[in-house]
Design a protein around this motif. Structure first.
Motif, PDB file in Angstrom:
ATOM      1  N   GLU A  57       0.831  -1.208   0.000  1.00  0.00           N
ATOM      2  CA  GLU A  57       0.000   0.000   0.000  1.00  0.00           C
ATOM      3  C   GLU A  57       0.868   1.263   0.000  1.00  0.00           C
ATOM      4  O   GLU A  57       0.523   2.264  -0.630  1.00  0.00           O
ATOM      5  N   GLU A 107     -10.553  -2.616   1.251  1.00  0.00           N
ATOM      6  CA  GLU A 107     -10.044  -2.977  -0.080  1.00  0.00           C
ATOM      7  C   GLU A 107     -11.165  -2.916  -1.122  1.00  0.00           C
ATOM      8  O   GLU A 107     -10.976  -2.391  -2.222  1.00  0.00           O
ATOM      9  N   GLY A 137      -5.098  -4.514  -5.310  1.00  0.00           N
ATOM     10  CA  GLY A 137      -6.096  -4.543  -4.236  1.00  0.00           C
ATOM     11  C   GLY A 137      -7.008  -5.752  -4.364  1.00  0.00           C
ATOM     12  O   GLY A 137      -7.374  -6.379  -3.361  1.00  0.00           O
TER      13      GLY A 137
END
Lengths: 161, 163
Positions: A57, A107, A137
């Motif tokens: 991330e 997500e 994701g």
């Protein structure tokens, strides 16, 4: 709750810079969320996976920051721990399953927001980066859903969820 | 900046350079009286038809993998939708390969193809559809790896920055 808040953020954006700033913010919050889950609710291999996803991330956020830099848009603010507490309340102290559910919800909401960008972004070359982050994701989501003993595959195409 | 971000940015720089070079080449060709139609970007149905060929290749690779029935079903739905929107007939899936390595390779190529097609689509609804298909193919990759006991997400950028 998390999904609605994230959707509101994406809905409120009106320009390419706004879309990418929102995407950056959500990725930063996701990095904080995975790190918090690794520090608290998750253990063993799930903790290690959360730390890997937190690193992913952070790299996604860096990619969005690079896109904003290319659009000559300065990024002066970054997500803070208080943003995590606002967007995913209770995550730090949640038991394992609720924590995994919160991460999966985040997500899923990020993916939905990134697909909204696909409809509205004018700088189409930048859309490739958005899509790559979205695809990553989606892969995170497979792992989370599997850990929750849910069907790993979403119905992303069939129903948008 | 991370190495990945740098590499992505580098990709865009190269793309822009090649795009500018392509535009210049196109202008020169037009000035020389060549067929300008050849320089036109593909239409949305043409882009989708090319994606359909990738989707079919990935579908064929997955069809023989044990435990991949749900993935094969989704692949068939992807193909049906692409064929419908591209206005082309849907050919049957070629013979099942049943080879996990080949399936992972074809799926990864599918993700690459969907992502790279996005800037060439003029219809925003089709861009969303192709993003959904890219997400689904990326999920298939992770699910296949997970079922095989491999690291399901080995790359932060869905294979785009894998070694």
């Amino acid at each position: 709750m998390t999904a609605e808040r994230v959707q509101e953020l994406f809905d409120a954006a009106r320009t390419d810079a706004g879309f990418l700033k929102t995407a950056l913010y959500v990725e930063e919050v996701a990095a904080l969320a995975y790190a918090a889950a690794a520090e608290g609710p998750l253990e063993g291999s799930e903790r290690a996976q959360a730390l890997r996803f937190a690193a992913h991330e952070r790299r996604h956020a860096a990619a969005f920051e690079t896109l904003l830099f290319a659009l000559t848009v300065p990024v002066r603010e970054h997500a803070r721990p208080s943003d995590l507490d606002s967007l995913l309340p209770g995550l730090r102290d949640a038991p394992r399953r609720p924590a995994l559910r919160q991460l999966a919800e985040l997500e899923g909401a990020a993916i939905a927001g990134q697909q909204l960008i696909g409809r509205r972004l004018l700088a189409l070359d930048a859309l490739r980066t958005v899509a790559v982050v979205m695809a990553s994701g989606a892969q995170h989501l497979v792992v989370l859903r599997s850990a929750l003993r849910q069907t790993p595959l979403t119905l992303a195409y069939e129903t948008g969820r | 900046m991370t190495r990945a971000a740098s590499r992505l940015r580098g990709g865009y720089t190269r793309r822009r350079f090649l795009g500018a070079a392509g535009a210049l080449a196109g202008a020169l060709l037009a000035g020389c009286g060549r067929d300008a139609a050849r320089e036109r970007p593909p239409t949305d149905p043409q882009v989708l038809a090319a994606l359909l060929r990738r989707e079919r290749a990935a579908g064929a690779a997955v069809a023989g993998i044990a435990g991949a029935a749900a993935i094969a079903r989704q692949d068939e739905l992807h193909a049906e939708r692409l064929a419908s929107l591209a206005g082309v007939a849907l050919d049957p899936v070629a013979g099942a390969e049943g080879d996990l390595v080949a399936a992972l390779a074809r799926k990864q190529e599918g993700v690459f193809a969907y992502v790279n097609a996005l800037p060439r689509l003029s219809d925003p609804d089709l861009r969303v559809l192709v993003m959904q298909l890219a997400a689904s193919e990326a999920e298939h990759l992770a699910a296949l790896r997970l079922a095989a006991g491999e690291e399901p997400v080995p790359d932060a950028f869905a294979g785009f920055t894998a070694p």
